[in-house]
Write an enzyme that holds these catalytic residues in place. Structure first.
Site, PDB file in Angstrom:
ATOM      1  N   HIS A 191       0.819  -1.214   0.000  1.00  0.00           N
ATOM      2  CA  HIS A 191       0.000   0.000   0.000  1.00  0.00           C
ATOM      3  C   HIS A 191       0.852   1.263   0.000  1.00  0.00           C
ATOM      4  O   HIS A 191       0.470   2.287  -0.538  1.00  0.00           O
ATOM      5  CB  HIS A 191      -0.939  -0.008   1.203  1.00  0.00           C
ATOM      6  CG  HIS A 191      -2.146  -0.836   0.952  1.00  0.00           C
ATOM      7  ND1 HIS A 191      -2.555  -1.839   1.781  1.00  0.00           N
ATOM      8  CD2 HIS A 191      -3.015  -0.832  -0.071  1.00  0.00           C
ATOM      9  CE1 HIS A 191      -3.623  -2.405   1.283  1.00  0.00           C
ATOM     10  NE2 HIS A 191      -3.920  -1.823   0.152  1.00  0.00           N
ATOM     11  N   ARG A 298     -14.032  -4.586 -13.351  1.00  0.00           N
ATOM     12  CA  ARG A 298     -13.766  -5.875 -12.667  1.00  0.00           C
ATOM     13  C   ARG A 298     -14.709  -5.998 -11.469  1.00  0.00           C
ATOM     14  O   ARG A 298     -14.334  -5.722 -10.326  1.00  0.00           O
ATOM     15  CB  ARG A 298     -12.314  -5.935 -12.194  1.00  0.00           C
ATOM     16  CG  ARG A 298     -11.275  -5.987 -13.304  1.00  0.00           C
ATOM     17  CD  ARG A 298      -9.879  -6.123 -12.693  1.00  0.00           C
ATOM     18  NE  ARG A 298      -8.882  -6.569 -13.629  1.00  0.00           N
ATOM     19  CZ  ARG A 298      -7.954  -5.778 -14.174  1.00  0.00           C
ATOM     20  NH1 ARG A 298      -7.902  -4.499 -13.877  1.00  0.00           N
ATOM     21  NH2 ARG A 298      -7.052  -6.278 -15.011  1.00  0.00           N
ATOM     22  N   ARG A 334     -17.773  -6.630 -16.707  1.00  0.00           N
ATOM     23  CA  ARG A 334     -17.344  -8.026 -16.756  1.00  0.00           C
ATOM     24  C   ARG A 334     -18.020  -8.777 -15.608  1.00  0.00           C
ATOM     25  O   ARG A 334     -17.984  -8.327 -14.462  1.00  0.00           O
ATOM     26  CB  ARG A 334     -15.822  -8.116 -16.600  1.00  0.00           C
ATOM     27  CG  ARG A 334     -15.366  -9.554 -16.504  1.00  0.00           C
ATOM     28  CD  ARG A 334     -13.876  -9.671 -16.549  1.00  0.00           C
ATOM     29  NE  ARG A 334     -13.255  -9.433 -15.258  1.00  0.00           N
ATOM     30  CZ  ARG A 334     -11.940  -9.496 -15.062  1.00  0.00           C
ATOM     31  NH1 ARG A 334     -11.126  -9.744 -16.084  1.00  0.00           N
ATOM     32  NH2 ARG A 334     -11.413  -9.282 -13.885  1.00  0.00           N
ATOM     33  N   GLU A 433      -8.766 -14.563 -23.523  1.00  0.00           N
ATOM     34  CA  GLU A 433      -7.590 -14.635 -22.643  1.00  0.00           C
ATOM     35  C   GLU A 433      -7.092 -16.068 -22.466  1.00  0.00           C
ATOM     36  O   GLU A 433      -6.211 -16.325 -21.659  1.00  0.00           O
ATOM     37  CB  GLU A 433      -7.881 -13.974 -21.290  1.00  0.00           C
ATOM     38  CG  GLU A 433      -9.176 -14.374 -20.639  1.00  0.00           C
ATOM     39  CD  GLU A 433      -9.482 -13.576 -19.363  1.00  0.00           C
ATOM     40  OE1 GLU A 433      -8.641 -12.809 -18.882  1.00  0.00           O
ATOM     41  OE2 GLU A 433     -10.603 -13.748 -18.854  1.00  0.00           O
ATOM     42  N   ASN A 456      -3.160 -10.112 -19.864  1.00  0.00           N
ATOM     43  CA  ASN A 456      -2.519 -10.593 -18.622  1.00  0.00           C
ATOM     44  C   ASN A 456      -2.620 -12.110 -18.542  1.00  0.00           C
ATOM     45  O   ASN A 456      -1.651 -12.804 -18.252  1.00  0.00           O
ATOM     46  CB  ASN A 456      -3.195  -9.993 -17.388  1.00  0.00           C
ATOM     47  CG  ASN A 456      -3.193  -8.479 -17.411  1.00  0.00           C
ATOM     48  OD1 ASN A 456      -2.419  -7.890 -18.138  1.00  0.00           O
ATOM     49  ND2 ASN A 456      -4.057  -7.865 -16.634  1.00  0.00           N
ATOM     50  N   ASP A 457      -3.821 -12.610 -18.796  1.00  0.00           N
ATOM     51  CA  ASP A 457      -4.002 -14.059 -18.749  1.00  0.00           C
ATOM     52  C   ASP A 457      -3.542 -14.723 -20.032  1.00  0.00           C
ATOM     53  O   ASP A 457      -2.978 -15.813 -20.005  1.00  0.00           O
ATOM     54  CB  ASP A 457      -5.475 -14.398 -18.477  1.00  0.00           C
ATOM     55  CG  ASP A 457      -5.786 -14.340 -16.996  1.00  0.00           C
ATOM     56  OD1 ASP A 457      -4.980 -14.864 -16.202  1.00  0.00           O
ATOM     57  OD2 ASP A 457      -6.812 -13.756 -16.617  1.00  0.00           O
ATOM     58  N   ARG A 467       1.355 -15.853 -13.749  1.00  0.00           N
ATOM     59  CA  ARG A 467       1.509 -14.395 -13.747  1.00  0.00           C
ATOM     60  C   ARG A 467       1.839 -13.828 -12.370  1.00  0.00           C
ATOM     61  O   ARG A 467       2.207 -12.656 -12.255  1.00  0.00           O
ATOM     62  CB  ARG A 467       0.257 -13.714 -14.334  1.00  0.00           C
ATOM     63  CG  ARG A 467      -0.985 -13.863 -13.510  1.00  0.00           C
ATOM     64  CD  ARG A 467      -2.212 -13.397 -14.272  1.00  0.00           C
ATOM     65  NE  ARG A 467      -2.679 -12.089 -13.860  1.00  0.00           N
ATOM     66  CZ  ARG A 467      -3.852 -11.581 -14.210  1.00  0.00           C
ATOM     67  NH1 ARG A 467      -4.664 -12.255 -15.023  1.00  0.00           N
ATOM     68  NH2 ARG A 467      -4.224 -10.405 -13.806  1.00  0.00           N
ATOM     69  N   CYS A 504      -7.646  -5.172 -22.984  1.00  0.00           N
ATOM     70  CA  CYS A 504      -7.808  -4.584 -21.654  1.00  0.00           C
ATOM     71  C   CYS A 504      -6.786  -5.090 -20.646  1.00  0.00           C
ATOM     72  O   CYS A 504      -6.871  -4.785 -19.463  1.00  0.00           O
ATOM     73  CB  CYS A 504      -9.226  -4.800 -21.133  1.00  0.00           C
ATOM     74  SG  CYS A 504      -9.643  -6.533 -20.920  1.00  0.00           S
TER      75      CYS A 504
HETATM   76  C1  PEP Z   1      -6.445  -9.950 -18.351  1.00  0.00           C
HETATM   77  O1  PEP Z   1      -6.354 -11.148 -18.056  1.00  0.00           O
HETATM   78  O2  PEP Z   1      -5.714  -9.392 -19.179  1.00  0.00           O
HETATM   79  C2  PEP Z   1      -7.447  -9.095 -17.696  1.00  0.00           C
HETATM   80  C3  PEP Z   1      -7.632  -7.848 -18.064  1.00  0.00           C
HETATM   81  O3  PEP Z   1      -8.142  -9.636 -16.676  1.00  0.00           O
HETATM   82  P1  PEP Z   1      -7.559  -9.780 -15.186  1.00  0.00           P
HETATM   83  O4  PEP Z   1      -6.265  -9.033 -15.117  1.00  0.00           O
HETATM   84  O5  PEP Z   1      -8.605  -9.199 -14.292  1.00  0.00           O
HETATM   85  O6  PEP Z   1      -7.414 -11.256 -15.054  1.00  0.00           O
HETATM   86 MG    MG Z   2      -7.947 -12.098 -16.983  1.00  0.00          MG
END
Ligand code: PEP
Ligand code: MG
Length: 582
Positions: A191, A298, A334, A433, A456-457, A467, A504
């Site tokens: 934080h 989210r 989402r 993803e 990200n995924d 990750r 995203c």
């Molecule tokens: C992703 O996986 O890129 C994504 C935007 O979802 P999250 O980071 O919430 O898994």
């Molecule tokens: Mg994701």
């Protein structure tokens, strides 16, 4: 002349700053001072109660001077919740009474017990909260000891150097008094680091040795983006950083000035720049940063840190507020992405060996249709108040999509029967993803209204790299050719089927990777509000025609290294290095 030293740490908050160091002496009180039995524990219980009230008042005063969208605000809310939590307060009082201890010892023993229990959990949320609990103990003991919490002395702005800084200490920092800070301990997602970022104060944490090597009054340079600290720089180094700071400050000023202009390349190619949010109150930041809607809401964050499932009505009120505030811009809601590293207390989620490959996101929702339907009803009802869209996370098979769409239809029929208003044409899309979905994007595209690529995924599943595992994070590379080629394929499949496609994941928040995505033809980018000005600046500084060529050339390369070298050394994107986070 003191010798120049370089220390490296974790980049916590970007920016370059130069100033004189002030070392914060640890005010950590020795618990031995409070050992031993007291004659009258009732007096200690009363001291404890007064301290709780005192800390509540201090926190409330600090909160009043803060922006409610600041992450520190919710940290302090959490502290207040703990101080209102009778079960913790009563354990403290019992410990004082039964052990006949001083108030300080009772507090310390109670929180140490709680932390011991937490540390056996591998839930990251609990682990992060341990730091907050320690901070709260410190606040209570400081209150009992009448200690001043404000560690910033003197009138001159300074660089704070400390073993560690608690969130409540960082929250008292202001940009006119603190030029930057360096700590021995701490991680990127603590934080303290998050707060430094939201305050716009350059910071490097986790240096391990800063308090050993830096003395009061030393000249210190902090390069918050590189995680670099230079102590007593030589004149040439000082000159170099003064000029780097000048460039950085100028670019930051330009970014802010441009943030309200459209995201259009020099040759007129328009990209929609939207924002990712976790909590409804972030809508304010979306508007301030020049975001054109919400590309990823989210919603699972509404389900975390509580002991009950949010009701349909509670969800509806919140979604409606967000959708109305964003109107006429869209809000992509989402459906909950629980599991992986986000767990509810009440969902009875089993411990899994591979939670990211387990009962997560749409898989959870298709089983817990009670929770899923309530959320869909709330979203559909909110769609009567603006441009809401629904998006399903982690879809890996077309059957999942069809089942989810069937459930949407059932919920729509139910609402129609009850004569409740909603947007009958609401767009339904999926996150791409999982590699299986990316490979079959041409088939999925026929059954949805849009795609949003969750890089990200997608990166973790394509490269088989967890990750959240720091040990192998060097393998987690957005520029891996397999990732880029999959993304390109998804964009192509979307366009061939005349649907829009966004990105995203975090890749959409970095100026250099975003330009590669724009070159591949993406229609929308959705990133954290703090990244929007830099991405917009990048888009406005280039021509789409050159991005197209750069992307096509990069897509033919065999390694991530080649691609990065090419982008950063041989294309005009090299001018954006200073504002890139990679
Ligand atoms: C992703 O996986 O890129 C994504 C935007 O979802 P999250 O980071 O919430 O898994
Ligand atoms: Mg994701």
């Amino acid at each position: 002349m003191p010798r120049e030293k370089k220390l490296s740490g974790i980049p916590a908050s970007p920016g370059i700053t130069i100033g004189k160091a002030t070392i914060v002496k640890s005010t950590h009180t020795k618990m031995e001072d409070f050992a031993g039995r007291v004659e009258n524990p009732e007096i200690e219980v009363k001291r404890f109660e007064d301290a709780v009230e005192g800390v509540k008042n201090r926190i409330t005063t600090i909160k009043e001077s803060m922006d409610s969208s600041s992450p520190a605000f919710s940290v302090f809310d959490f502290y207040l919740e703990l101080l209102e939590d009778n079960s913790i307060i009563n354990i403290c009082k019992d410990k004082i009474k039964e052990g006949k201890t001083k108030a300080e010892a009772g507090i310390h023993a109670t929180i140490t017990d709680i932390i011991k229990n937490y540390s056996q959990s591998d839930d990251r949320f609990f682990l992060e909260r341990m730091q907050d609990l320690k901070d709260l103990t410190r606040l209570l003991i400081a209150e009992l000891q009448n200690e001043d919490l404000d560690i910033i002395g003197g009138d001159e702005p300074q660089i704070i150097v400390a073993k560690n800084l608690a969130p409540s200490q960082t929250a008292l920092f202001t940009r006119d008094k603190v030029l930057g800070f360096v700590t021995d301990a701490g991680g990127k997602t603590s934080h303290t680091a998050i707060m430094a970022k939201s305050l716009g104060i350059p910071a490097v944490v986790g240096t391990r040795t800063a308090t050993l090597f830096i003395k009061d009054g030393d000249t210190v340079i902090i390069d918050g983006k590189e995680g670099l600290v230079i102590v007593n720089p030589s004149p040439p180094v000082l000159r170099k950083y003064k000029s780097k700071k000048k460039r950085y400050d100028k670019i930051t000023k330009d970014l802010i000035e441009q943030s309200k202009l459209p995201a259009v390349t020099k040759d007129g190619y328009k990209v929609t720049l939207s924002c990712n949010i976790e909590l409804a109150r972030e809508v304010k930041q979306v508007k301030e940063c020049g975001g054109e809607g919400i590309g990823l809401y989210r919603t699972e964050f509404l389900f975390l840190n509580r002991t009950d499932v949010p009701s349909e009505d509670e969800q509806f009120e919140i979604y409606k507020m967000v959708v109305e505030e964003m109107n006429p811009h869209p809000t992509v809601i989402r459906t909950i992405d629980l599991g992986g590293d986000k767990f509810m207390f009440y969902a009875d989620t089993p411990k899994e060996l591979n939670p990211f490959l387990g009962w997560r996101a749409i898989r959870f929702c298709l089983e817990r249709t009670d929770i899923f339907k309530a959320q869909l009803r709330a979203i559909l009802r909110a769609s009567a108040f603006g441009d809401a869209k629904v998006m399903f996370p982690l879809v890996s098979d077309i059957h999942e999509l069809r089942r989810a769409k069937m459930i949407v239809k059932e919920v729509k029929d139910e609402l129609k029967k009850r004569r409740i208003k909603f947007n009958r044409e609401i767009e339904v899309g999926i996150m791409v993803e999982v590699p299986s979905t990316a490979v079959l994007a041409h088939l999925f595209a026929k059954e949805v209204d849009f795609f949003s690529i969750g890089t990200n995924d997608l990166i973790q599943y394509t490269l088989a790299v967890d990750r959240v595992n720091e040990r192998i994070s060097y393998l987690y590379d957005p520029y891996h050719p397999a990732v880029l080629n999959l993304i390109h394929r998804v964009i192509d499949s979307a366009h061939k089927n005349r649907i829009w496609v966004g990105v995203c994941g975090e890749m959409a928040g970095d100026p250099i990777s975003t330009l590669l995505l724009v070159g591949m033809g993406v229609d929308e980018l959705s990133a954290s509000p703090t990244n929007i000005p830099a991405v917009k600046y990048a888009i406005r500084s280039v021509e789409f025609s050159e991005l197209r060529e750069i992307a096509l050339k990069a897509l033919k390369m065999a390694t991530a290294m080649e691609i990065k070298n090419y982008l950063l050394n041989e294309t005009p994107l090299k001018n954006l290095k200073l504002i890139s986070s990679d």
